[in-house]
Design an enzyme around this catalytic site. Sequence first.
Site, PDB file in Angstrom:
ATOM      1  CB  THR A  21      37.485   5.472 -13.522  1.00 41.07           C
ATOM      2  OG1 THR A  21      37.893   6.718 -14.086  1.00 41.07           O
ATOM      3  CG2 THR A  21      37.665   4.393 -14.572  1.00 41.07           C
TER       4      THR A  21
ATOM      5  CE  LYS B  86      41.187   6.927 -15.627  1.00 46.97           C
ATOM      6  NZ  LYS B  86      39.996   6.656 -16.466  1.00 46.97           N
TER       7      LYS B  86
END
Length: 344
Positions: A250, A193
């Site tokens: 994120t 990610k």
Amino acid sequence: MKQMVAVVGAGSWATALAIQLANKGHTVKMWSRNEETVREINNEHQNNKYLEGITIPQNITCSGDYKEVLSGCQYVLYGVPSHSFREVIKMTLPYLSQRAVVINAAKGIEEQTLKRMSDVFNEETDGGGDKSYVVLSGPSHAEEVALNIPTALVVASKDMKSAQGVQELFMSDYMRVYTNPDVVGVELGGSLKNIIALGTGIADGLGFGDNTKAALMTRGLAEITRLGEAMGASPMTFAGLAGVGDLIVTCTSMHSRNRRAGIAIGKGKSMDEAVQSVRMVVEGVRTTRAAKGLAARYGVEMPITEHIYKVLYEGHSPREAVMSLMGRSGKPEIEEVALLNWQS
């Protein structure tokens, strides 16, 4: 049950997790190689380099001596960057008790070997012996965890009792912890990610909008899942906290180092300049190179990762990279569904 817990590392994430453990009444012993950090935590109950303004509880102590920190601890949390994990495991291994449960909070892939952190641990411990390995992941910023902002995490282990033990260790009014047997999926979700967060940051730095960000996140999740399945992970893991959950937090928050580095690159800074501007480890930079290698090894198409690699390491223009992704030939969104329904 109150425990004595060792925390190896004293960065923002390690410190935030230590604070959560101390708030539950556990005795926490931290290790840091930095003498000033050791002094500041012990004498001033602060770690201002990483968590400015946060008070560290009295039941946290810090030392630069591995033996002192690890002695008598059943749970040992490693909060060091992924590229340091092997070195630190080697140095601490002689001081781990045979009953120790190792908790890894690093999110990355070893760049030279393309190994996940559990693979590194198993190599260095000849299969782990009696020591159990648990990975801790999920959508979480250290800055928020340290402030007791409600957070949900996931712990994964091949050993159910170890996972449940770590779940109990952390569960509180402010932290909800789920268990998962899929170590491969949880490690990959937490690592990959960061690449997509670099991409969404680059798009933000270029001045693109929410539509672009949503497209990168969604298609990024698709390629993370493809690689994960090829490596033996369950696709369901990527629909959970370590997958889409961590991806959301994120890619969208200014707490994210990877997103901030991406924004700097989108605004014209080089990779090195962008990393220096963040002033902390940007895991996605190394992970991009590792993921490109894994995609080649497993024959998996990862176009977003490929284009971010070209921007980081081959000097490609960020704007051209985004437009190249947009200009790829048309294809079904979910190929397996298309093949199943349109086969005739």
